[in-house]
Design a protein around this motif. Structure first.
Motif, short mmCIF file in Angstrom:
data_model
loop_
_atom_site.label_atom_id
_atom_site.label_comp_id
_atom_site.label_asym_id
_atom_site.label_seq_id
_atom_site.Cartn_x
_atom_site.Cartn_y
_atom_site.Cartn_z
N ASP A 1 1.90 -12.31 -9.15
CA ASP A 1 0.48 -11.59 -9.19
C ASP A 1 0.59 -10.04 -9.17
N VAL A 2 1.67 -9.75 -8.98
CA VAL A 2 1.88 -8.28 -8.76
C VAL A 2 2.16 -7.65 -10.31
N VAL A 3 1.18 -6.51 -10.81
CA VAL A 3 1.24 -6.40 -12.05
C VAL A 3 1.98 -4.83 -12.02
N GLY A 4 2.06 -4.13 -11.10
CA GLY A 4 2.63 -2.90 -10.93
C GLY A 4 2.75 -2.43 -9.37
N ILE A 5 3.94 -1.58 -9.37
CA ILE A 5 3.95 -0.78 -7.96
C ILE A 5 4.19 0.68 -8.54
N PHE A 6 3.52 1.38 -7.84
CA PHE A 6 3.41 2.89 -8.20
C PHE A 6 3.78 3.67 -6.99
N ASP A 7 4.63 4.72 -7.04
CA ASP A 7 5.13 5.56 -6.10
C ASP A 7 3.98 6.95 -6.04
N LEU A 8 3.31 6.96 -5.07
CA LEU A 8 2.09 8.19 -4.98
C LEU A 8 2.93 9.41 -4.84
N ASP A 9 4.37 9.54 -4.28
CA ASP A 9 4.96 10.77 -4.35
C ASP A 9 4.99 11.34 -5.91
N LYS A 10 5.27 10.39 -6.80
CA LYS A 10 5.71 10.78 -7.99
C LYS A 10 4.53 10.88 -9.12
N ASP B 1 -1.80 5.82 8.23
CA ASP B 1 -1.09 7.11 7.53
C ASP B 1 -1.13 7.49 6.19
N LEU B 2 -0.60 8.23 5.78
CA LEU B 2 -0.50 8.46 4.20
C LEU B 2 0.03 7.28 3.61
N PRO B 3 -0.20 6.57 2.83
CA PRO B 3 0.51 5.53 1.85
C PRO B 3 1.66 6.22 1.09
N LYS B 4 2.83 5.44 0.96
CA LYS B 4 3.93 5.66 0.21
C LYS B 4 3.71 5.15 -1.31
N SER B 5 3.08 4.08 -1.39
CA SER B 5 3.03 3.50 -2.65
C SER B 5 1.72 2.69 -2.77
N PHE B 6 1.26 2.42 -4.18
CA PHE B 6 0.18 1.34 -4.10
C PHE B 6 0.64 0.15 -4.95
N VAL B 7 0.16 -1.03 -4.71
CA VAL B 7 0.65 -2.24 -5.52
C VAL B 7 -0.80 -2.74 -6.19
N LEU B 8 -0.60 -2.97 -7.43
CA LEU B 8 -1.76 -3.54 -8.24
C LEU B 8 -1.50 -5.01 -8.54
N THR B 9 -2.23 -5.67 -7.98
CA THR B 9 -2.18 -7.25 -8.12
C THR B 9 -3.35 -7.87 -9.00
N ASP B 10 -3.17 -8.84 -9.62
CA ASP B 10 -4.15 -9.50 -10.38
C ASP B 10 -3.73 -11.06 -10.46
N GLY B 11 -4.25 -11.87 -9.68
CA GLY B 11 -4.02 -13.26 -9.52
C GLY B 11 -5.22 -14.10 -8.91
N GLU B 12 -5.12 -15.27 -8.95
CA GLU B 12 -6.17 -16.26 -8.59
C GLU B 12 -6.75 -15.92 -7.08
N TYR B 13 -5.81 -15.33 -6.21
CA TYR B 13 -6.08 -15.05 -4.83
C TYR B 13 -5.98 -13.75 -4.37
N SER B 14 -5.61 -12.67 -5.50
CA SER B 14 -5.31 -11.23 -4.99
C SER B 14 -5.47 -10.41 -6.02
N GLU B 15 -6.69 -10.06 -6.32
CA GLU B 15 -7.14 -8.99 -7.41
C GLU B 15 -7.56 -7.83 -6.67
N CYS B 16 -6.47 -7.09 -6.12
CA CYS B 16 -6.56 -5.85 -5.18
C CYS B 16 -5.61 -4.80 -5.74
N ILE B 17 -5.86 -3.48 -5.26
CA ILE B 17 -4.97 -2.47 -4.98
C ILE B 17 -4.33 -2.53 -3.55
N TYR B 18 -3.53 -2.36 -3.08
CA TYR B 18 -2.78 -2.41 -1.79
C TYR B 18 -2.08 -0.87 -1.73
N LEU B 19 -2.79 -0.05 -0.76
CA LEU B 19 -2.07 0.92 -0.48
C LEU B 19 -1.09 0.67 0.82
N THR B 20 0.10 0.84 0.55
CA THR B 20 1.27 0.55 1.59
C THR B 20 2.02 1.71 2.00
#
Length: 91
Positions: A15-24, A50-69
């Motif tokens: 379900d993971v579409v992309g992983i993005f580094d917020l520092d970059k 606290d401040l997230p280091k990255s975010f994960v974009l998901t697209d799936g049957e159960y998890s269509e979200c953006i997760y700040l991690t």
């Protein structure tokens, strides 16, 4: 299989579409608009107080979200690349 995003939250690897580094990434413009739209649509999930280091974009049957991690994008990429136990194929 699942990938742990931190704070006891896991999503299906496929379900993971992309992983993005917020520092970059630029803090304004498109990234800011994307995160704001997800927050308004109630599809933004913060896994950090606290401040997230990255975010994960998901697209799936159960998890269509953006997760700040709090987990770095590099660590998340390694977790996704780990081979499945007892198999040679990746999901």
């Amino acid at each position: 299989m699942f990938v742990n995003l931190g704070k006891h939250e896991a999503v299906r690897r496929r379900d993971v579409v992309g992983i993005f580094d917020l520092d970059k990434m630029p803090t304004g413009g498109t990234t800011k608009e994307l995160l704001k739209a997800a927050e308004e649509a109630k599809t933004l999930v913060s896994l950090t107080g606290d401040l997230p280091k990255s975010f994960v974009l998901t697209d799936g049957e159960y998890s269509e979200c953006i997760y700040l991690t709090p987990v770095s994008a590099e660590t998340l990429r390694k977790r996704i690349a780990e081979p499945l136990c007892g198999t040679t194929a990746k999901e």
